[in-house]
Design an enzyme around this catalytic site. Structure first.
Site, PDB file in Angstrom:
ATOM      1  N   GLU A  40     104.723  23.096 123.459  1.00  0.00           N
ATOM      2  CA  GLU A  40     104.211  21.744 123.261  1.00  0.00           C
ATOM      3  C   GLU A  40     104.658  20.875 124.434  1.00  0.00           C
ATOM      4  O   GLU A  40     105.722  21.095 125.024  1.00  0.00           O
ATOM      5  CB  GLU A  40     104.797  21.203 121.959  1.00  0.00           C
ATOM      6  CG  GLU A  40     104.487  19.756 121.635  1.00  0.00           C
ATOM      7  CD  GLU A  40     105.276  19.245 120.441  1.00  0.00           C
ATOM      8  OE1 GLU A  40     104.804  18.302 119.796  1.00  0.00           O
ATOM      9  OE2 GLU A  40     106.374  19.788 120.153  1.00  0.00           O
ATOM     10  N   LYS A 106      97.532  18.685 116.803  1.00  0.00           N
ATOM     11  CA  LYS A 106      98.650  18.720 115.860  1.00  0.00           C
ATOM     12  C   LYS A 106      98.338  17.892 114.616  1.00  0.00           C
ATOM     13  O   LYS A 106      97.992  16.715 114.705  1.00  0.00           O
ATOM     14  CB  LYS A 106      99.903  18.193 116.546  1.00  0.00           C
ATOM     15  CG  LYS A 106     101.164  18.265 115.710  1.00  0.00           C
ATOM     16  CD  LYS A 106     102.343  17.714 116.521  1.00  0.00           C
ATOM     17  CE  LYS A 106     103.640  17.798 115.763  1.00  0.00           C
ATOM     18  NZ  LYS A 106     104.756  17.214 116.565  1.00  0.00           N
ATOM     19  N   CYS A 142     105.069  22.447 116.557  1.00  0.00           N
ATOM     20  CA  CYS A 142     106.371  21.843 116.263  1.00  0.00           C
ATOM     21  C   CYS A 142     106.562  21.496 114.781  1.00  0.00           C
ATOM     22  O   CYS A 142     106.791  22.362 113.958  1.00  0.00           O
ATOM     23  CB  CYS A 142     106.579  20.645 117.170  1.00  0.00           C
ATOM     24  SG  CYS A 142     108.340  20.278 117.470  1.00  0.00           S
TER      25      CYS A 142
END
Length: 264
Positions: A40, A106, A142
């Site tokens: 990321e 995301k 994440c």
């Protein structure tokens, strides 16, 4: 399938980070990998403005990543930032290479541990999978790792491997949580989990940027039974590993958690 995990430490300079991507992609290809995963925020490290580097998926930065993938004949997964709503950006994974061109925004934003990602980032809405040489991959970023439903949704869509790109925040117990979570998500979904995080800036003499999650390293490849195929430390490193996607079918025949699951 041979794949590579490129645990880099991004800087504030997108051009400098492109050079890292080119270098590690070339190393991965030379080692025989079909796919290389970057973290990321590979475009720009957290702790710096994101809006002024955000660009569309057909913009110049993504174009250079595509060129690297094309030149090396390898699929690259790398975190970047694309324009979002209301002046915010989207935290995007670009996937590009021979026969593949897709992206994932995301879904779960990191509003935790003193950091408010939703102030500057516009959340994605849908899971994304892609196929490479007969193997199906799911994507996650994440904070997504704390939400098992995304990983099982990818698995139900056919994924044998879940790719997790991260820039994990430092702090007491955070490394232990990361290790626990990536292994648990492999067990939840009975997939391989390829977890690539930003390296720890402290290992190269740079401290974290305030409360921004700038990485702790500890990238890993986890098999569908939760065991580590490889696990890295904090420093920048390229790990090349071989996985056998047929293991997923074998595990699911013995441990059919997806088939046995009930919705409440």
């Amino acid at each position: 399938m041979r794949l590579a995990v490129a645990q880099i430490i991004s800087s504030a300079d997108p051009a400098e980070n492109l050079e890292l991507i080119r270098d590690y992609a070339a190393q991965a290809k030379a080692a025989g990998a079909e796919l290389v995963v970057f973290p990321e925020a590979a475009m720009r490290a957290f702790g710096h403005s994101l809006r002024d580097v955000a660009e569309p998926l057909d913009g110049p930065w993504a174009g250079e990543v595509r060129a690297s993938a094309r030149d090396q004949g390898i699929v690259i997964v790398a975190g970047m930032f694309t324009p979002g709503k209301d002046g915010r950006v989207r935290n995007t994974l670009l996937v590009t290479g021979p026969g593949v061109d897709t992206s994932y925004d995301k879904v779960h934003l990191f509003d935790a541990f003193g950091f408010t990602e939703s102030k500057t980032v516009d959340a994605g809405e849908t899971p994304v999978t892609f196929e490479l040489n007969g193997t199906v991959f799911g994507l996650a970023t994440c904070y997504d790792v704390r939400f098992p439903a995304l990983f099982t949704a990818n698995a139900r869509a056919g994924a044998q491997v879940n790719i997790l790109c991260a820039s994990w925040g430092a702090g007491e117990g955070k490394a232990e949580q990361w290790d626990l979570l990536v292994r648990a998500r492999a067990l939840d979904s009975t997939t391989f989990v390829v977890a690539c995080g930003q390296g720890d800036p402290e290992t190269v003499g740079a401290g974290p940027a305030g409360s921004a999650p700038t990485g702790i390293g500890h990238s890993a490849v986890i098999d569908p039974l939760g065991s580590a195929v490889v696990a890295l430390g904090g420093r920048p490193e390229l790990a090349v590993v071989d996985i056998d996607p047929s293991m997923v079918d074998e595990v699911r025949s013995k441990l059919p958690v997806l088939a046995n699951a009930r919705q409440f």
